[in-house]
Design a protein around this motif. Structure first.
Motif, short mmCIF file in Angstrom:
data_model
loop_
_atom_site.label_atom_id
_atom_site.label_comp_id
_atom_site.label_asym_id
_atom_site.label_seq_id
_atom_site.Cartn_x
_atom_site.Cartn_y
_atom_site.Cartn_z
N ALA A 120 44.00 -25.36 62.30
CA ALA A 120 45.14 -26.27 62.12
C ALA A 120 46.41 -25.71 62.75
O ALA A 120 47.20 -26.46 63.33
CB ALA A 120 45.36 -26.51 60.62
N PRO A 123 45.41 -25.27 67.24
CA PRO A 123 44.30 -26.16 67.64
C PRO A 123 43.80 -25.93 69.06
O PRO A 123 42.62 -26.15 69.35
CB PRO A 123 44.89 -27.56 67.47
CG PRO A 123 46.38 -27.36 67.47
CD PRO A 123 46.61 -26.02 66.87
N ASP A 196 48.40 -28.10 54.71
CA ASP A 196 48.36 -27.33 55.95
C ASP A 196 47.38 -27.95 56.95
O ASP A 196 47.57 -27.84 58.17
CB ASP A 196 47.92 -25.88 55.68
CG ASP A 196 48.92 -25.12 54.83
OD1 ASP A 196 49.79 -24.46 55.39
OD2 ASP A 196 48.80 -25.19 53.59
N LEU A 197 46.33 -28.57 56.41
CA LEU A 197 45.27 -29.08 57.26
C LEU A 197 45.46 -30.54 57.66
O LEU A 197 45.09 -30.94 58.76
CB LEU A 197 43.92 -28.94 56.55
CG LEU A 197 43.54 -27.55 56.01
CD1 LEU A 197 42.17 -27.60 55.35
CD2 LEU A 197 43.58 -26.51 57.10
N HIS A 200 46.41 -32.04 61.16
CA HIS A 200 46.46 -30.96 62.14
C HIS A 200 45.08 -30.52 62.62
O HIS A 200 44.98 -29.90 63.68
CB HIS A 200 47.21 -29.76 61.56
CG HIS A 200 48.63 -30.05 61.21
ND1 HIS A 200 49.60 -30.29 62.16
CD2 HIS A 200 49.25 -30.18 60.00
CE1 HIS A 200 50.76 -30.54 61.56
NE2 HIS A 200 50.56 -30.47 60.25
N LEU A 201 44.04 -30.81 61.85
CA LEU A 201 42.70 -30.48 62.31
C LEU A 201 42.31 -31.41 63.45
O LEU A 201 42.39 -32.63 63.32
CB LEU A 201 41.69 -30.62 61.16
CG LEU A 201 41.56 -29.46 60.18
CD1 LEU A 201 40.53 -29.80 59.11
CD2 LEU A 201 41.15 -28.18 60.89
N HIS A 228 39.73 -35.46 57.70
CA HIS A 228 39.24 -35.31 59.07
C HIS A 228 37.92 -36.06 59.12
O HIS A 228 36.84 -35.49 58.90
CB HIS A 228 39.06 -33.82 59.38
CG HIS A 228 38.80 -33.50 60.82
ND1 HIS A 228 39.50 -34.04 61.86
CD2 HIS A 228 37.88 -32.67 61.39
CE1 HIS A 228 39.05 -33.57 63.02
NE2 HIS A 228 38.06 -32.74 62.76
#
Length: 263
Positions: A120, A123, A196-197, A200-201, A228
């Motif tokens: 994340a 990337p 956090d994820l 952003h993944l 995701h």
């Protein structure tokens, strides 16, 4: 498999125990990230078997506080996994000249959380990852497992302490770094890496978990898929918190197939 070596991080006194697998091959690189009580040696032959099946190179290492790497010098802070993903991992990878190589990550437990966080935060450095028995948030079953582990470690003539002593230069550094952080008052209600994820993944993710995991429920891998949507899930029957020990053939076959599709 090459012999283990100690890599000193530039500008620090931190040494990291590491080992290459199939180093001579010009193939994709799988980086293995161990669990909260893990180390290089505790993976045993699993990384070699997976790298051979996936036709990949491999990098296995013990994070500071574990194995033959530098012991902890202070308690881990509440955000220690986020900090290690932001600072420790990129510094270590750069020290090995991996700045420009997109990586495949294979993380177990705490290592799976680290893999997700690193993907994340950076990337562009990740091709794909496998998150095996990851933690995104703390569940009641997690705390029960942690307390049981502490009781087992502190009992007289503890088999757990003896088992860990075979893999760690400083057994207390390894055990209490993990156990104290997760049992710290407030950690249960505050630690959560979903923010956090989320959004952003970007890389392909395979999330694996044992149905009988004693430290978490399947809600952990379902949470990854919710944020995701292309995440692939593999829930393993008759499998606890360490699928690489309970169901190694399924894990190796599924991971090798997942990585091969990327080519």
């Amino acid at each position: 498999m090459s012999d283990p070596f100690l890599q000193t991080l530039p500008g620090t006194a931190i040494q990291i125990e590491a080992q290459w697998i199939n180093e001579e091959r010009q193939r994709p690189l799988i980086v293995f990230l161990h669990e909260g009580l893990g180390s290089l040696s505790q993976w045993k032959d699993f990384p070699q078997r997976l790298c051979d099946a996936a036709n990949c190179r491999g990098l296995v290492f013990s994070r500071p506080g574990y194995g033959k790497s530098s012991p902890r010098t202070e308690p881990w802070p509440q955000d220690y996994l986020q900090e290690q993903a932001r600072h420790l991992l990129p510094a270590f990878f750069d020290s090995l000249g991996l700045q420009d190589e997109p990586l495949l990550l294979f993380g177990h437990s705490d290592g799976a959380s680290l893999a997700l966080l690193f993907a994340a935060y950076f990337p562009q450095r990740i091709r794909a990852l496998v998150a095996m028995a990851p933690h995104l948030f703390v569940e009641p079953i997690t705390i029960i497992g942690l307390r049981a582990a502490k009781q087992a470690y502190e009992q007289e003539r503890s088999p757990l302490r003896a088992a860990l002593a075979r893999h760690h230069r400083d057994t207390d550094s390894a055990f209490y770094g993990w156990n104290d952080a997760w049992l710290r008052p407030g950690f249960e209600g505050q630690w959560n890496i979903e923010s956090d994820l989320r959004d952003h993944l970007a890389c392909p993710v395979l999330a694996i978990q044992g149905v009988d995991d004693e430290y978490a429920t399947l809600e952990q891998i379902h949470a990854i898929q919710r944020m995701h949507s292309t995440t692939r899930l593999l829930a393993l029957e008759q499998c606890r918190h360490s699928p690489q020990r309970d169901q190694p053939e399924r894990v190796i076959a599924s991971t090798a197939a997942f990585f091969s599709e990327l080519r």
